[in-house]
Scaffold this active site. Structure first.
Site, mmCIF file in Angstrom:
data_model
loop_
_atom_site.group_PDB
_atom_site.id
_atom_site.type_symbol
_atom_site.label_atom_id
_atom_site.label_comp_id
_atom_site.label_asym_id
_atom_site.label_seq_id
_atom_site.Cartn_x
_atom_site.Cartn_y
_atom_site.Cartn_z
ATOM 1 N N ARG A 212 0.571 50.722 92.173
ATOM 2 C CA ARG A 212 1.360 49.518 92.161
ATOM 3 C C ARG A 212 2.701 49.840 92.836
ATOM 4 O O ARG A 212 3.552 50.699 92.391
ATOM 5 C CB ARG A 212 1.776 49.014 90.634
ATOM 6 C CG ARG A 212 2.542 47.770 91.066
ATOM 7 C CD ARG A 212 2.621 46.815 89.875
ATOM 8 N NE ARG A 212 1.697 46.121 89.470
ATOM 9 C CZ ARG A 212 1.298 44.919 88.619
ATOM 10 N NH1 ARG A 212 2.392 44.786 87.851
ATOM 11 N NH2 ARG A 212 0.249 44.280 88.429
ATOM 12 N N GLN B 44 -6.887 41.746 90.578
ATOM 13 C CA GLN B 44 -6.444 40.522 89.822
ATOM 14 C C GLN B 44 -7.524 39.466 90.457
ATOM 15 O O GLN B 44 -8.373 38.713 89.615
ATOM 16 C CB GLN B 44 -5.207 39.820 90.005
ATOM 17 C CG GLN B 44 -4.945 38.549 89.264
ATOM 18 C CD GLN B 44 -4.787 38.509 87.876
ATOM 19 O OE1 GLN B 44 -4.410 39.739 87.251
ATOM 20 N NE2 GLN B 44 -5.410 37.905 87.147
ATOM 21 N N CYS C 234 -2.592 34.159 87.458
ATOM 22 C CA CYS C 234 -2.988 35.547 87.152
ATOM 23 C C CYS C 234 -2.097 36.126 85.994
ATOM 24 O O CYS C 234 -2.199 37.111 85.448
ATOM 25 C CB CYS C 234 -2.514 36.374 88.456
ATOM 26 S SG CYS C 234 -0.896 36.137 88.806
HETATM 27 N N1 NVA Z 1 2.963 37.439 92.695
HETATM 28 C C1 NVA Z 1 3.335 38.020 91.563
HETATM 29 C C2 NVA Z 1 2.018 38.512 90.551
HETATM 30 C C3 NVA Z 1 2.090 39.262 89.461
HETATM 31 C C4 NVA Z 1 1.120 39.610 88.873
HETATM 32 C C5 NVA Z 1 4.081 39.078 91.781
HETATM 33 O O1 NVA Z 1 4.006 39.916 92.691
HETATM 34 O O2 NVA Z 1 5.085 39.465 90.998
HETATM 35 N N1 CP Z 2 -1.448 40.027 86.443
HETATM 36 C C1 CP Z 2 -1.003 41.034 86.480
HETATM 37 O O1 CP Z 2 -0.769 41.790 87.184
HETATM 38 O O2 CP Z 2 -0.039 41.353 85.372
HETATM 39 P P1 CP Z 2 0.909 42.396 85.078
HETATM 40 O O3 CP Z 2 2.054 42.187 86.323
HETATM 41 O O4 CP Z 2 1.585 42.408 83.787
HETATM 42 O O5 CP Z 2 0.098 43.741 85.340
#
Ligand code: NVA
Ligand code: CP
Length: 307
Positions: free
Chosen positions: A104, A134, A264
């Site tokens: 990530r 997701q 999500c």
């Molecule tokens: N769009 C959000 C998704 C979090 C799982 C973000 O990137 O923060």
């Molecule tokens: N939906 C999701 O990816 O959650 P987190 O940011 O908690 O991993």
């Protein structure tokens, strides 16, 4: 050559169907308290985070453990990534230890670079551009509510920011053939190239401004936070741009009868969605979170062949 899962376009509709069949089996086994499988045979899988995470971190760590492997969790600040070690070096070093790298980060090009230089599968655990794990779990969740009706006949609505989740839903619609109405405020559209290519492959993908129009006839209504991770510094102007884009009960009432609500998570109740909708019987948000675990087990099994 390793197979990667960096964007939803890295899998075909057939591969997705295979993964969903496997997911359903793994989910049913776990519900019967059959947790453990020997698939990974003790092999390590790296989990790298340059942004915060609850679901992704825990679901992947459980998935790896339940597949008989072990997770090596790395936070950006604790690694030489944070001191600028070339990705071409890091990729080859980590490939000597790990059997896959789940990552990530902000810039998706970093994943592409790691996948080019390394010799292990790279899995996208969210970037500024995509969040394919997701959306894989979300579409599995949607299929659980279809009672055998074909996914490609479904209309999904996306309300709100044209962010990483919206981009990934576009790619999923392009691969799987369902219709997708996106209602995004002006100035907050999805990635132009992703949208253009998506519409070319599936004319059932439409960008519009009206949330009411987008949800009409939709069997699933989806939204996400107004400020994604890394965007916290954007001006409050964004809140006013999103004033008419909240998913509330009045909007849900315009969707198809029996429509589900999807997010999500994490959610900001009272901003992009009301608490009433989050807690309503239509809401499948915790099923989506649970299904991250099952889908990722199927995905890891697929990307990391058994010994
Ligand atoms: N769009 C959000 C998704 C979090 C799982 C973000 O990137 O923060
Ligand atoms: N939906 C999701 O990816 O959650 P987190 O940011 O908690 O991993």
């Amino acid at each position: 050559m390793s197979k990667h899962f960096i964007t939803f376009r890295d899998i075909t509709a057939d591969e997705c169907a295979f993964l969903f069949t496997r997911t359903a089996k793994l989910k049913a086994e776990r519900q019967r308290n059959q947790y453990m499988r020997p698939h990974l045979g003790g092999r390590p899988v790296g989990l790298f985070f340059a942004k915060p995470s609850t679901r992704t971190r825990v679901s992947f760590e459980c998935a790896i453990n339940e597949l008989g492997g072990h997770a090596v969790v790395l936070q950006l600040k604790d690694t030489q990534f944070s001191r600028g070690e070339p990705l071409s070096h890091s990729a080859r070093v980590l490939s000597r230890y790990l059997s896959a790298l789940v990552i990530r980060t902000f810039d998706e090009n970093e994943l592409v670079e790691l996948s080019k230089w390394g010799s292990i599968p790279v899995v996208n655990a969210l970037t500024d551009l995509h969040h394919p794990c997701q959306v894989l779990a979300d579409i599995f969740t949607l299929t659980e509510h279809l009672n055998g009706r074909p996914l490609e006949k479904q209309l999904v609505a996306w309300i709100g920011d044209g962010n990483n989740m919206a981009n990934t839903w576009i790619e999923a619609a392009a691969v799987l053939g369902f219709s997708l109405n996106l209602a995004c405020p002006e100035g907050h559209d999805p990635n132009k190239e992703i949208l253009k290519r998506g519409i070319r492959d599936n004319p059932g993908i439409k960008l519009m401004r009206s949330p009411a129009e987008a949800v009409t006839g939709a069997g699933a209504v989806n939204t996400d936070v107004i400020f994604s991770m890394g965007q916290q510094g954007e001006p409050d102007q964004k809140f006013s741009d999103f004033r008419d884009y909240q998913v509330n009960s009045a909007l849900m009432a315009k969707a198809a009868p029996g429509a589900i609500f999807m997010h999500c998570l994490p959610a900001h109740p009272g901003e992009e969605v009301t608490d009433e909708v989050l807690e309503s019987p239509a809401s499948v948000i915790f099923d989506e979170a649970e299904n991250r675990l099952h889908v990722q087990k199927a995905l890891l099994e697929y990307l990391i062949p058994a010994l």
